[in-house]
Write an enzyme that holds these catalytic residues in place. Sequence first.
Site, PDB file in Angstrom:
ATOM      1  N   HIS A  20      29.669 137.038  33.999  1.00 46.80           N
ATOM      2  CA  HIS A  20      30.494 136.950  35.231  1.00 46.80           C
ATOM      3  C   HIS A  20      29.610 137.435  36.507  1.00 46.80           C
ATOM      4  O   HIS A  20      30.202 137.155  37.475  1.00 46.80           O
ATOM      5  CB  HIS A  20      31.616 137.947  34.970  1.00 46.80           C
ATOM      6  CG  HIS A  20      32.797 138.092  36.003  1.00 46.80           C
ATOM      7  ND1 HIS A  20      33.039 136.816  36.319  1.00 46.80           N
ATOM      8  CD2 HIS A  20      33.535 138.773  36.694  1.00 46.80           C
ATOM      9  CE1 HIS A  20      34.155 137.190  37.337  1.00 46.80           C
ATOM     10  NE2 HIS A  20      34.303 138.427  37.476  1.00 46.80           N
ATOM     11  N   SER A  51      34.516 136.995  42.028  1.00 46.23           N
ATOM     12  CA  SER A  51      35.559 137.168  41.260  1.00 46.23           C
ATOM     13  C   SER A  51      36.822 137.107  42.046  1.00 46.23           C
ATOM     14  O   SER A  51      37.283 135.932  42.660  1.00 46.23           O
ATOM     15  CB  SER A  51      35.498 138.824  40.851  1.00 46.23           C
ATOM     16  OG  SER A  51      36.034 138.858  39.478  1.00 46.23           O
ATOM     17  N   ASP A 102      30.119 132.469  31.890  1.00 46.02           N
ATOM     18  CA  ASP A 102      31.107 133.487  32.194  1.00 46.02           C
ATOM     19  C   ASP A 102      32.295 133.829  31.162  1.00 46.02           C
ATOM     20  O   ASP A 102      32.904 132.857  31.060  1.00 46.02           O
ATOM     21  CB  ASP A 102      31.470 133.171  33.676  1.00 46.02           C
ATOM     22  CG  ASP A 102      32.393 134.241  34.175  1.00 46.02           C
ATOM     23  OD1 ASP A 102      33.113 135.118  33.220  1.00 46.02           O
ATOM     24  OD2 ASP A 102      32.662 134.463  35.362  1.00 46.02           O
ATOM     25  N   GLU A 148      39.129 144.578  28.055  1.00 48.47           N
ATOM     26  CA  GLU A 148      39.034 144.088  29.598  1.00 48.47           C
ATOM     27  C   GLU A 148      40.222 144.778  30.523  1.00 48.47           C
ATOM     28  O   GLU A 148      40.041 145.254  31.440  1.00 48.47           O
ATOM     29  CB  GLU A 148      38.864 142.563  29.525  1.00 48.47           C
ATOM     30  CG  GLU A 148      38.745 141.964  31.141  1.00 48.47           C
ATOM     31  CD  GLU A 148      37.475 142.350  31.909  1.00 48.47           C
ATOM     32  OE1 GLU A 148      37.429 142.405  33.175  1.00 48.47           O
ATOM     33  OE2 GLU A 148      36.695 142.834  30.932  1.00 48.47           O
TER      34      GLU A 148
END
Length: 739
Positions: free
Chosen positions: A716, A610, A684, A206
């Site tokens: 997400h 986000s 998420d 990530e």
Amino acid sequence: MVPRPILPALLASLSSCSSLPAQESAPAPRLTLDRVFELANKMRLPPGTHVGWMPDGERYLALEKVPDSDRRRIVVVEAATGGTRPLFDEAQMEQAFAALPGIPRETAAKWSRRTSFEFSPARDAVLLHEANDLFTYRLGADRAARLTLDPEEESLETFSPDGRLVAFARDFDLHVVPADAGGARALTTDGDETHLVGRLDWLYQEEVYGRGNFRGYWWSPDSSRIAFLVLDETKVPTYAIVDHRETHPPVDVMRYPKAGDPNPAVGLRVVDVAGGPPRSFDLGPYEREEFLIVRVGWTPDSKEVIFQVQDRVQTWLDLLLGDPATGKVRRLFRDSTGTWIEPSDAPFWIEGGKRFLWRSDRDGLSHLYLYERDGTLVRRLTEGPWEVDEFHGVDEAAGVVYFSGDRDDVKGSQLFRVGLDGNGLAPVTAEPGTHSVSMSPKFAYFVDSFSSSKQPGRVDLCRADGRPARTLARADEGPPKEAGWRTPEFVKVKTRDGFEMEATLLRPAGREPGERAPVVCYTYAGPQAPSVRDAFGGGVNGLFHQMLAQEGFAVWICDNRSASGRGLAAAKGIYRNLGEEELRDLEDGLDWLVAQGIADPARIGIWGWSYGGYMTAYALTHSKRFKAGIAGAPVADWRLYDSIYTERYMDLPQRNPEGYRRSSAIEAAASLSGRLLLVHGTIDENVHAQNTLQLAKALQDAGKRFDLMLYPGNRHGVSDPKQRRHLYETMASFFRENL
């Protein structure tokens, strides 16, 4: 990583100005949410116009409609003429797969009609992961092979550079198998659930190697060795994600270090594919403290592994060479900026490995530098108040480097060339907007995927000097007209201390001259992640904003300085104190909008996802300017987000407790001003739903009213079509009711 908007920002328009001209009256068509989702699909470019170059650089692969069918197939296109031929004969591929034991004819037929494969470097073979096993098909020879036959799952498979072998991960270890036969064998034997061999964990994929890339091994160019990471997650805390849709909910337990938690311990090894035990590289000088290995590769002669090591909080980066025979390591140089530094996809080798190009933002802006193999700096190739955004290659015969940059407009991207001597910097593309290019291997051509705020997408094949050869695809201009599309306006807005921000405005329809409008402010605001772009914003988000403008809202996007795309020089003010400077810049942008007589200061809304969700929650708990806000999947407190991303900007919470407290929306919940809608997917795995739930608890403890919408089964982003439609209806209703 947080700094990727899951819901794409509304993209901007073409010309910039310091005061706003009157915009044309709203077109007759009116958007509904049903039309938003329908037209978003119609605005996309045809798929598969260009899917990769052949090694000779004179041909490329594309998807072509099969005559008298709705299917597409892979074709080879001659760049010079546009002539096409199928990459392979489907009937022959079907016959080859059907001849393998245990493969039914209908299965073989299905495989032969695929349009995506893992190709060998020479494009003469394809690799399939089907029916829980690996298969290859050798083009031209029309020969299929089954590489594995076992109940275990293979993953992360790749061809060797010479195409003769395939490496893959299975049972937590690395394996290799001949590409045209079975007989896989293990290269490592010590992997398990907490010791990942050649496989990245969630954190490394990530935040370091790229979302979705879990491969942690690298072939040597001569195909004789593989370098690979080993991640020891023994001390990494776990996080449980529960899917409450089931009667007996499944629990996904993942290793996830939050800020300040132990990271996976990382090591680098190499193994000979012919046999023998793996060898570790000596990283003793770094083992006194936690460190990261952020890039790995090989020198062109396969004699050394070249890799990058950073301290845990990423204040410096060392470029290292390792001897695969002895494990000895030597440092070429250390790069640093005074705040944080991110990994470089360099080195880019030239002259057979005698020299390399390096991209660094050591002086606050990303530029190219030329080095000798031993780490001696020869010269810098680019400089100025702009950035090199992407490196595309070096035409050594011509002595020319190709790269994308934003020299002429930070909102766009152009292809540039510069000499290896640092002279002759010049643009190759010219049309204002955003050009995303794919250079051919021998630099005779490039494919240019282009759009601007006024021009929907177009794909051109161009010669190396920028001259167009032909247009490969063009987006349909009908759907924007059906939507009553109105081009947003670019403006430049100065902050209270003189920084010039880029912004875009979509004017409200149906307003009388001098009548102030409610404002919907979209934000992302994350470090070096601009939302104001000179590209066509015809996705769902852009159409949603168009719909709001048609209903009488002014839609405003303003990039705070740290998100401006103007490099580390502009972003460094947020170091160890996220939220504060970003909010101050956003407020300055709104002051400008109010001063123009456009915005009603009592009816300003804000939304984002986000990092943009964080910014929304932070704004409503640290400012009185916003009447309503929608925080999608927000980081409510940076102590709840992952270590590598958070500590890059905030340092360790143990060393910066005050910075973490000041940046928290949870800590400031009692100061909530305006109506807040919290939105989150319940599973998420990136920004955990605990962020929203802990903020909800803090707001409840403070006696604050707020709204909450959860999306079961979504991660997400809200990806389920029905729930996604519900999300936008919820957001539209929220702004209508509260602004």
